[in-house]
Enzyme design. Sequence first.
Site, PDB file in Angstrom:
ATOM      1  N   ALA A  21       0.830  -1.209   0.000  1.00 48.03           N
ATOM      2  CA  ALA A  21       0.000   0.000   0.000  1.00 48.03           C
ATOM      3  C   ALA A  21       0.866   1.262   0.000  1.00 48.03           C
ATOM      4  O   ALA A  21       0.597   2.206  -0.735  1.00 48.03           O
ATOM      5  CB  ALA A  21      -0.936  -0.011   1.200  1.00 48.03           C
ATOM      6  N   GLU A  22       1.897   1.295   0.841  1.00 44.85           N
ATOM      7  CA  GLU A  22       2.853   2.412   0.808  1.00 44.85           C
ATOM      8  C   GLU A  22       4.264   1.911   1.046  1.00 44.85           C
ATOM      9  O   GLU A  22       4.482   0.913   1.744  1.00 44.85           O
ATOM     10  CB  GLU A  22       2.528   3.476   1.876  1.00 44.85           C
ATOM     11  CG  GLU A  22       1.608   4.582   1.415  1.00 44.85           C
ATOM     12  CD  GLU A  22       0.142   4.232   1.575  1.00 44.85           C
ATOM     13  OE1 GLU A  22      -0.704   4.971   1.054  1.00 44.85           O
ATOM     14  OE2 GLU A  22      -0.140   3.216   2.226  1.00 44.85           O
ATOM     15  N   THR A  23       5.195   2.653   0.464  1.00 44.76           N
ATOM     16  CA  THR A  23       6.606   2.532   0.804  1.00 44.76           C
ATOM     17  C   THR A  23       7.056   3.890   1.320  1.00 44.76           C
ATOM     18  O   THR A  23       6.744   4.925   0.728  1.00 44.76           O
ATOM     19  CB  THR A  23       7.449   2.123  -0.415  1.00 44.76           C
ATOM     20  OG1 THR A  23       7.025   0.825  -0.855  1.00 44.76           O
ATOM     21  CG2 THR A  23       8.921   2.082  -0.077  1.00 44.76           C
TER      22      THR A  23
END
Length: 269
Positions: free
Chosen positions: A43-45
């Site tokens: 979903a996020e880095t």
Amino acid sequence: MRIRIVDAFTDRPFAGNPAGVLLLDAFPDDDWLQNVALEVNHAETAFAHRLPEGAEADWALRWFTPATEVAMCGHATLATAHVLHTTRTHTGPMRFATRSGVLVATPADDGSITLDFPTAPLTAVGVPDGVAGALGAEPLTAFDTGPSVGDLVVELADEKTVRGLTPDHKALAAYSTRGLIATARAEDPARGYDFVSRCFFPNVGIDEDPVTGSAHTALAPYWSERLGRPDLTGLQASRRSGLVRTGLRGDRTLLTGRAVTVIDGELRA
């Protein structure tokens, strides 16, 4: 360089919300950051680098989904703070300079970390035409969360309805900047949580986010007013699932959770 995958808002591997975390000397160009986030495909880095002494914060922090950069992300902030704390790269509270202002993460002796985020402003709106069909359930109420979060919050009849949703993700994209948060009161608070939620963010390339810290900056004021208490616990009822302890403090919301590093490797690109 080192790259970690951290499961956030959980105390066990393969639950909560996974985030990539990279500690850098400086931010490379945006195309590289976006390509790494696409490669990680969570979903996020999160990408962080240390700021010089005397700056407004200790670290600069940015977050990318596989499709775009985002203005706020709770679980990847928690994951970054976990890496900094557990590797002793930073001791004590951490101040992050972000697109949402300076965000503070404070580790506790019990292993949890508390994030200090801005509370989302909630504005009651009519339930948009078509939302019920796209979601697969009839909302009781709807609220806009403002530009920082960019979601539509809808309360549904009960926990069972939230858990059983099978929405049309493409259709949901029409109703907000980022996506839609579906929530309901917990069926049995004795199970350790006060409300449930699920989060669908098709406009940033995430059909369903496993556990969303930023969404709880809107859920905290909503449920604190409904339940009459500033301190609550939310369960995000995705397949991976995770708990977020919330503390409403006026225009700030405290988000408390745990995290687990599941992969510690080397990025060669």
